[in-house]
Design a protein around this motif. Structure first.
Motif, PDB file in Angstrom:
ATOM      1  N   TYR A  31       0.855  -1.193   0.000  1.00  0.00           N
ATOM      2  CA  TYR A  31       0.000   0.000   0.000  1.00  0.00           C
ATOM      3  C   TYR A  31       0.885   1.235   0.000  1.00  0.00           C
ATOM      4  O   TYR A  31       1.919   1.269   0.678  1.00  0.00           O
ATOM      5  CB  TYR A  31      -0.894  -0.032   1.246  1.00  0.00           C
ATOM      6  CG  TYR A  31      -2.057   0.938   1.212  1.00  0.00           C
ATOM      7  CD1 TYR A  31      -3.200   0.653   0.469  1.00  0.00           C
ATOM      8  CD2 TYR A  31      -2.015   2.134   1.925  1.00  0.00           C
ATOM      9  CE1 TYR A  31      -4.284   1.531   0.443  1.00  0.00           C
ATOM     10  CE2 TYR A  31      -3.093   3.016   1.905  1.00  0.00           C
ATOM     11  CZ  TYR A  31      -4.223   2.711   1.162  1.00  0.00           C
ATOM     12  OH  TYR A  31      -5.289   3.581   1.132  1.00  0.00           O
ATOM     13  N   GLY A  32       0.482   2.246  -0.783  1.00  0.00           N
ATOM     14  CA  GLY A  32       1.235   3.499  -0.852  1.00  0.00           C
ATOM     15  C   GLY A  32       0.608   4.560   0.028  1.00  0.00           C
ATOM     16  O   GLY A  32       0.259   4.301   1.182  1.00  0.00           O
ATOM     17  N   TYR A  33       0.464   5.755  -0.528  1.00  0.00           N
ATOM     18  CA  TYR A  33      -0.236   6.831   0.179  1.00  0.00           C
ATOM     19  C   TYR A  33      -1.666   6.896  -0.344  1.00  0.00           C
ATOM     20  O   TYR A  33      -1.967   7.653  -1.262  1.00  0.00           O
ATOM     21  CB  TYR A  33       0.455   8.169  -0.040  1.00  0.00           C
ATOM     22  CG  TYR A  33       1.795   8.340   0.648  1.00  0.00           C
ATOM     23  CD1 TYR A  33       2.214   7.489   1.675  1.00  0.00           C
ATOM     24  CD2 TYR A  33       2.649   9.384   0.281  1.00  0.00           C
ATOM     25  CE1 TYR A  33       3.439   7.662   2.297  1.00  0.00           C
ATOM     26  CE2 TYR A  33       3.871   9.568   0.902  1.00  0.00           C
ATOM     27  CZ  TYR A  33       4.263   8.706   1.908  1.00  0.00           C
ATOM     28  OH  TYR A  33       5.469   8.882   2.525  1.00  0.00           O
ATOM     29  N   GLN A  34      -2.542   6.045   0.183  1.00  0.00           N
ATOM     30  CA  GLN A  34      -3.944   5.970  -0.235  1.00  0.00           C
ATOM     31  C   GLN A  34      -4.084   5.460  -1.678  1.00  0.00           C
ATOM     32  O   GLN A  34      -5.046   5.772  -2.379  1.00  0.00           O
ATOM     33  CB  GLN A  34      -4.648   7.333  -0.075  1.00  0.00           C
ATOM     34  CG  GLN A  34      -4.376   8.024   1.254  1.00  0.00           C
ATOM     35  CD  GLN A  34      -5.209   7.494   2.423  1.00  0.00           C
ATOM     36  OE1 GLN A  34      -6.425   7.615   2.421  1.00  0.00           O
ATOM     37  NE2 GLN A  34      -4.550   6.910   3.419  1.00  0.00           N
ATOM     38  N   PHE A  35      -3.113   4.712  -2.125  1.00  0.00           N
ATOM     39  CA  PHE A  35      -3.154   3.962  -3.383  1.00  0.00           C
ATOM     40  C   PHE A  35      -2.756   2.524  -3.079  1.00  0.00           C
ATOM     41  O   PHE A  35      -1.871   2.273  -2.255  1.00  0.00           O
ATOM     42  CB  PHE A  35      -2.171   4.527  -4.417  1.00  0.00           C
ATOM     43  CG  PHE A  35      -2.598   5.807  -5.053  1.00  0.00           C
ATOM     44  CD1 PHE A  35      -3.391   5.822  -6.209  1.00  0.00           C
ATOM     45  CD2 PHE A  35      -2.214   7.029  -4.507  1.00  0.00           C
ATOM     46  CE1 PHE A  35      -3.783   7.014  -6.796  1.00  0.00           C
ATOM     47  CE2 PHE A  35      -2.603   8.229  -5.092  1.00  0.00           C
ATOM     48  CZ  PHE A  35      -3.387   8.228  -6.245  1.00  0.00           C
ATOM     49  N   TRP A  36      -3.398   1.587  -3.777  1.00  0.00           N
ATOM     50  CA  TRP A  36      -3.078   0.169  -3.646  1.00  0.00           C
ATOM     51  C   TRP A  36      -2.083  -0.229  -4.730  1.00  0.00           C
ATOM     52  O   TRP A  36      -2.254   0.133  -5.905  1.00  0.00           O
ATOM     53  CB  TRP A  36      -4.330  -0.694  -3.834  1.00  0.00           C
ATOM     54  CG  TRP A  36      -5.408  -0.489  -2.827  1.00  0.00           C
ATOM     55  CD1 TRP A  36      -6.422   0.430  -2.885  1.00  0.00           C
ATOM     56  CD2 TRP A  36      -5.625  -1.241  -1.627  1.00  0.00           C
ATOM     57  NE1 TRP A  36      -7.241   0.303  -1.796  1.00  0.00           N
ATOM     58  CE2 TRP A  36      -6.787  -0.716  -0.996  1.00  0.00           C
ATOM     59  CE3 TRP A  36      -4.946  -2.306  -1.017  1.00  0.00           C
ATOM     60  CZ2 TRP A  36      -7.274  -1.223   0.204  1.00  0.00           C
ATOM     61  CZ3 TRP A  36      -5.444  -2.814   0.173  1.00  0.00           C
ATOM     62  CH2 TRP A  36      -6.592  -2.274   0.772  1.00  0.00           C
ATOM     63  N   ARG A  37      -1.078  -1.005  -4.361  1.00  0.00           N
ATOM     64  CA  ARG A  37      -0.246  -1.662  -5.367  1.00  0.00           C
ATOM     65  C   ARG A  37      -1.005  -2.880  -5.901  1.00  0.00           C
ATOM     66  O   ARG A  37      -1.735  -3.542  -5.158  1.00  0.00           O
ATOM     67  CB  ARG A  37       1.084  -2.130  -4.758  1.00  0.00           C
ATOM     68  CG  ARG A  37       2.024  -1.025  -4.331  1.00  0.00           C
ATOM     69  CD  ARG A  37       2.487  -0.144  -5.470  1.00  0.00           C
ATOM     70  NE  ARG A  37       2.984  -0.916  -6.614  1.00  0.00           N
ATOM     71  CZ  ARG A  37       3.373  -0.356  -7.773  1.00  0.00           C
ATOM     72  NH1 ARG A  37       3.297   0.957  -7.947  1.00  0.00           N
ATOM     73  NH2 ARG A  37       3.805  -1.103  -8.747  1.00  0.00           N
ATOM     74  N   CYS A  38      -0.850  -3.150  -7.191  1.00  0.00           N
ATOM     75  CA  CYS A  38      -1.476  -4.330  -7.813  1.00  0.00           C
ATOM     76  C   CYS A  38      -0.391  -5.218  -8.395  1.00  0.00           C
ATOM     77  O   CYS A  38       0.772  -4.838  -8.480  1.00  0.00           O
ATOM     78  CB  CYS A  38      -2.396  -3.916  -8.969  1.00  0.00           C
ATOM     79  SG  CYS A  38      -3.593  -2.646  -8.596  1.00  0.00           S
ATOM     80  N   ARG A  39      -0.804  -6.388  -8.859  1.00  0.00           N
ATOM     81  CA  ARG A  39       0.092  -7.221  -9.652  1.00  0.00           C
ATOM     82  C   ARG A  39       0.382  -6.506 -10.980  1.00  0.00           C
ATOM     83  O   ARG A  39      -0.239  -5.496 -11.299  1.00  0.00           O
ATOM     84  CB  ARG A  39      -0.584  -8.574  -9.917  1.00  0.00           C
ATOM     85  CG  ARG A  39      -0.743  -9.413  -8.642  1.00  0.00           C
ATOM     86  CD  ARG A  39      -1.595 -10.634  -8.877  1.00  0.00           C
ATOM     87  NE  ARG A  39      -2.991 -10.303  -9.078  1.00  0.00           N
ATOM     88  CZ  ARG A  39      -3.896 -11.143  -9.555  1.00  0.00           C
ATOM     89  NH1 ARG A  39      -3.541 -12.368  -9.922  1.00  0.00           N
ATOM     90  NH2 ARG A  39      -5.150 -10.776  -9.684  1.00  0.00           N
ATOM     91  N   HIS A  40       1.321  -7.008 -11.742  1.00  0.00           N
ATOM     92  CA  HIS A  40       1.618  -6.538 -13.108  1.00  0.00           C
ATOM     93  C   HIS A  40       2.180  -5.110 -13.142  1.00  0.00           C
ATOM     94  O   HIS A  40       2.047  -4.412 -14.148  1.00  0.00           O
ATOM     95  CB  HIS A  40       0.364  -6.609 -14.003  1.00  0.00           C
ATOM     96  CG  HIS A  40      -0.383  -7.907 -13.906  1.00  0.00           C
ATOM     97  ND1 HIS A  40       0.161  -9.107 -14.309  1.00  0.00           N
ATOM     98  CD2 HIS A  40      -1.622  -8.196 -13.429  1.00  0.00           C
ATOM     99  CE1 HIS A  40      -0.716 -10.077 -14.096  1.00  0.00           C
ATOM    100  NE2 HIS A  40      -1.799  -9.554 -13.552  1.00  0.00           N
ATOM    101  N   GLY A  41       2.787  -4.656 -12.036  1.00  0.00           N
ATOM    102  CA  GLY A  41       3.374  -3.312 -12.046  1.00  0.00           C
ATOM    103  C   GLY A  41       2.342  -2.198 -12.127  1.00  0.00           C
ATOM    104  O   GLY A  41       2.637  -1.090 -12.582  1.00  0.00           O
ATOM    105  N   VAL A  42       1.136  -2.479 -11.682  1.00  0.00           N
ATOM    106  CA  VAL A  42       0.007  -1.543 -11.786  1.00  0.00           C
ATOM    107  C   VAL A  42      -0.296  -0.998 -10.390  1.00  0.00           C
ATOM    108  O   VAL A  42       0.005  -1.643  -9.387  1.00  0.00           O
ATOM    109  CB  VAL A  42      -1.222  -2.296 -12.359  1.00  0.00           C
ATOM    110  CG1 VAL A  42      -2.487  -1.456 -12.325  1.00  0.00           C
ATOM    111  CG2 VAL A  42      -0.930  -2.773 -13.789  1.00  0.00           C
ATOM    112  N   TYR A  43      -0.876   0.210 -10.309  1.00  0.00           N
ATOM    113  CA  TYR A  43      -1.420   0.687  -9.031  1.00  0.00           C
ATOM    114  C   TYR A  43      -2.813   1.243  -9.260  1.00  0.00           C
ATOM    115  O   TYR A  43      -3.218   1.494 -10.391  1.00  0.00           O
ATOM    116  CB  TYR A  43      -0.489   1.719  -8.369  1.00  0.00           C
ATOM    117  CG  TYR A  43      -0.280   3.004  -9.135  1.00  0.00           C
ATOM    118  CD1 TYR A  43      -1.164   4.079  -9.017  1.00  0.00           C
ATOM    119  CD2 TYR A  43       0.840   3.179  -9.966  1.00  0.00           C
ATOM    120  CE1 TYR A  43      -0.968   5.263  -9.700  1.00  0.00           C
ATOM    121  CE2 TYR A  43       1.049   4.365 -10.657  1.00  0.00           C
ATOM    122  CZ  TYR A  43       0.143   5.405 -10.515  1.00  0.00           C
ATOM    123  OH  TYR A  43       0.343   6.581 -11.203  1.00  0.00           O
TER     124      TYR A  43
END
Length: 478
Positions: A265-277
């Motif tokens: 988790y970033g600053y109110q952003f989710w990390r996803c698979r595949h280099g995506v957020y």
């Protein structure tokens, strides 16, 4: 770098931007096959909108409740304030609320900084929101600061909308402006986002963690700004270093695997698979940014299967994106546009009428005690529509329904404040009325089934995303 005119993003064909139209059609098929209730989508590649659609009765000009996708906008406001030197992510949280802090400030609370609010690493064991919203005096910040902080801040991830509220409260303390007022000249005006609204707490502070309402294209613009590392129409709005920090993993939230809720988790952003957020909100409100593919996908929905929606993106859209333009074919020129134009969530159409209508039209049914505190209901049938009047304590709610077609109106039935609703009715059997209400500025839809037996009724209510309501019984009275 794309240029935007007239408040709208530029449009292009999927093939011109390296995406086969068949991939978009396959994505739409997958969504349909898995019964994922999408309300809208807008796909951008290289800054151009290559596919967009709204499932009727949802439409491009209707704002949609973002729920927790609001959090990514709140984080952005903190990014602006940090770059302007108004605050620092290393400022302590208690320093902004001397009058609301406990008399004895425990070490973990003392150590909590703005960055810990941003990364959902406040040290709380669980979400503080329910306690905050239930506070009698409406002072949510005070409740947050008095809640035990069990862990050292920065060491323990706990998804916490109360933390995002505190970001909004801190911004308002530091600037004297609400989130909306502060973001207006910095984000909304440059991006051409008009008519945004945000829910407030009892003290007039925007709730931050939810409550923002904008259109699908507004979500897409926001994602495109992040994809472009903070530059818009050749002007830098937000620092690139902030975007890098906000969208990279700041804290672990699980062990990875196949879940897009366990990639960091970033600053109110989710990390996803595949280099995506992504930013996302309850019931499927999405802003998905794919930096390696130079693509953005904005979606609004009414579904509880958020992972299912993301899987459909990873399965069908992601692998189809090519580095170079593709040649057009019949799929791209006719099939995909027709499919996108024809997207619809059909209202039930069973039996158009019933001989019962004359006997029950306008009659009042007193309802037994129920959790919703509904007191009574009457239904009047007039030509091609019905008028339902539902009484609840002091209020009466009047909704007009189309016979097998949508009729649009306004109601406060769902929540405080009037919301747009489209409604229709049909007869499931001669004695069973089926009513469908879609609150088209929200994810919510309700289907009500009323069984008429002599002078008695039995009502069942089902929601597309919320738990079913308990059965309600009633009896005709004069």
């Amino acid at each position: 770098m794309m240029e935007m005119t007239n408040l709208h993003l530029p449009r292009s064909q999927p093939e011109a931007q390296g995406i086969p139209s068949t991939a978009v059609i396959e994505f739409l098929n997958a969504v349909q096959e898995r019964n994922l209730e999408l309300h809208s989508l807008m796909l951008l590649r290289h800054g151009q909108v290559v596919a967009e659609g709204w499932w009727n009765p949802y439409a491009s000009d209707i704002p949609h409740m973002l729920f927790s996708l609001s959090k990514s906008f709140t984080s952005t406001a903190i990014g602006f304030a940090a770059s302007e030197g108004i605050l620092s992510v290393d400022d302590t949280v208690v320093s902004f609320f001397p009058e609301d802090a406990p008399e004895v400030i425990e070490p973990n609370l003392s150590a909590m900084r703005i960055r810990h609010l941003l990364m959902m690493g406040t040290g709380h064991d669980k979400d503080t929101t329910t306690k905050m919203t239930q506070s009698e005096d409406g002072n949510w910040a005070k409740v947050f600061l008095h809640d035990p902080v069990e862990h050292v801040p920065g060491t323990h991830f706990a998804y916490n909308s109360g933390a995002t509220y505190m970001l909004s409260a801190i911004l308002q303390k530091a600037t004297g402006q609400t989130l909306l007022e502060y973001l207006q000249p910095r984000l909304f005006e440059p991006l051409g986002i008009e008519g945004a609204t945000w829910e407030s707490c009892p003290l007039g502070i925007h709730v931050g963690g939810w409550g923002l309402n904008v259109t699908t294209e507004d979500i897409a613009k926001f994602g495109q700004l992040y994809l472009q590392k903070g530059v818009w129409n050749g002007q830098r709005l937000l620092q690139e270093s902030w975007i890098e920090e906000a969208t990279s993993k700041q804290i672990a939230n699980g062990d990875g695997g196949d879940s897009d809720w366990a990639q960091g988790y970033g600053y109110q952003f989710w990390r996803c698979r595949h280099g995506v957020y992504r930013g996302d909100g309850a019931f499927g409100q999405f802003c998905i940014v794919m930096p390696e593919l130079d693509a953005v996908l904005a979606m609004t929905s009414g579904t509880n299967d958020l992972q299912g929606v993301l899987n459909a993106v990873w399965d069908h859209l992601l692998p189809a994106m090519e580095p170079s333009p593709l040649s057009s074919d019949e799929d791209s020129l006719t099939k995909l546009p027709e499919r996108l134009q024809g997207l619809t969530l059909q209202q039930p159409r069973l039996q158009p009428d019933s001989p019962l209508e004359a006997a029950i039209s306008g009659k009042y049914y007193k309802l037994d005690d129920n959790e919703q505190n509904w007191k009574g209901i009457s239904i009047a049938f007039i030509d091609n529509h019905a008028v339902v009047i539902l009484s609840k304590e002091e209020n009466e709610y009047r909704i007009k329904l189309g016979r097998g077609e949508w009729l649009e109106g306004i109601t406060g039935l769902l929540q405080d404040g009037d919301k747009r609703v489209v409604s229709s009715f049909t007869w499931q059997q001669e004695d069973t009325l089926l009513m469908t209400l879609r609150f088209i500025e929200t994810p919510f839809a309700i289907t009500s089934r009323i069984l008429f037996e002599g002078d008695k009724i039995m009502m069942n209510h089902k929601s597309n995303v919320l738990p079913d309501l308990a059965e309600i019984r009633g009896r005709m009275t004069e």
